[in-house]
Design a protein around this motif. Sequence first.
Motif, short mmCIF file in Angstrom:
data_model
loop_
_atom_site.label_atom_id
_atom_site.label_comp_id
_atom_site.label_asym_id
_atom_site.label_seq_id
_atom_site.Cartn_x
_atom_site.Cartn_y
_atom_site.Cartn_z
N UNK A 110 0.91 -1.25 -0.21
CA UNK A 110 0.09 0.07 0.62
C UNK A 110 1.03 1.13 -0.19
N UNK A 111 1.01 2.05 -1.44
CA UNK A 111 1.97 3.54 -1.26
C UNK A 111 0.89 4.25 -0.32
N UNK A 112 1.25 4.23 0.92
CA UNK A 112 1.61 5.37 2.24
C UNK A 112 1.51 5.78 3.33
N UNK A 113 2.12 6.28 3.62
CA UNK A 113 2.75 6.61 5.05
C UNK A 113 2.01 7.49 6.04
N UNK A 114 1.54 7.17 7.50
CA UNK A 114 1.08 7.37 7.92
C UNK A 114 -0.75 7.64 7.44
N UNK A 115 -1.10 6.63 6.66
CA UNK A 115 -2.43 7.04 6.59
C UNK A 115 -2.31 8.01 5.07
N UNK A 116 -1.30 8.73 5.25
CA UNK A 116 -1.04 9.81 3.27
C UNK A 116 -0.67 8.89 3.07
N UNK A 117 -0.92 10.10 1.29
CA UNK A 117 -0.69 9.31 0.01
C UNK A 117 0.91 9.48 -0.08
N UNK A 118 1.84 8.32 -1.37
CA UNK A 118 3.43 8.98 -1.32
C UNK A 118 2.60 9.63 -2.62
N UNK A 119 3.77 10.03 -3.24
CA UNK A 119 3.88 11.31 -4.36
C UNK A 119 3.76 10.14 -5.85
N UNK A 120 4.83 8.84 -5.77
CA UNK A 120 4.19 7.96 -6.01
C UNK A 120 3.41 6.62 -6.45
N UNK A 121 2.92 7.34 -4.88
CA UNK A 121 1.01 6.75 -5.50
C UNK A 121 -0.05 7.95 -5.79
N UNK A 122 0.11 9.48 -6.09
CA UNK A 122 -0.64 10.05 -6.75
C UNK A 122 -0.04 9.83 -7.96
N UNK A 123 1.21 10.04 -8.45
CA UNK A 123 1.95 10.13 -10.08
C UNK A 123 0.74 8.43 -10.67
N UNK A 124 0.90 7.78 -9.97
CA UNK A 124 0.28 6.40 -10.30
C UNK A 124 -1.19 6.96 -10.98
#
Length: 230
Positions: free
Chosen positions: A1-15
């Motif tokens: 899961x591409x999150x850190x502390x419940x927040x989206x990572x930049x990679x997840x947003x780009x995807x």
Amino acid sequence: MSTVGGLSTPEAVRAARRDGIGLGLLGVYGVSFGAVAVASGLSPLQAVVLSALGFTGGSQFAFAAVAAAGGAPVTGLASAWLLGLRNTLYAVRLTDLLPRRAVPRLLASLLVIDETTSMAVRHEENGPAAARAGFWTTGVGLFTTWNLTTVLGAYGVQAMGDPSALGLDAAAPAAFLALVWPYLRHRRTAAVAALAAVVALLLSLVAPAGVPVLAGGAVALLGLDRRWRS
């Protein structure tokens, strides 16, 4: 899961944005609506305005179908409204992701359709920022390509011939199926989807256009309610 502390990572947003761009390109089948609308008796300008203000795909085709059959405008609007009611269910599902301020929220409401909802839900597990990125990228892309190609279809209908021969009308259902397919691997989700499909299919034999889709959507939301709260 591409999150850190419940927040989206930049990679997840780009995807999410990449997926949204790809799905947005499928709005090219707006050329089919433009051609069908003019062939149904609407003027090219009316077809273009309908796409811009009534950006709901299936509802637009429903209105055009009533116009082609010689029905009254109010009948066409009623059919389109019934089909578009499912977007209200989507808006309830996305309420926490949509902007809070009035003007951005109004703009977002125009983009609440099958594809944007599916994209947002698909990326929601990667955090709210990824879900929003998927929603907005898909919505803006689809709105742009849909309206541009509606113009091409409406004003170029005589030169294009039968738009159904191009197979563009199958692009949106195919894309939607691709989006929801991963969720059907779960037994509960697959069972709810099958029940919703059966309800919609049975109602299509006796109910007005739009009611089967709305009923199927309601069944799906009720069936998956526990899942969304967990």
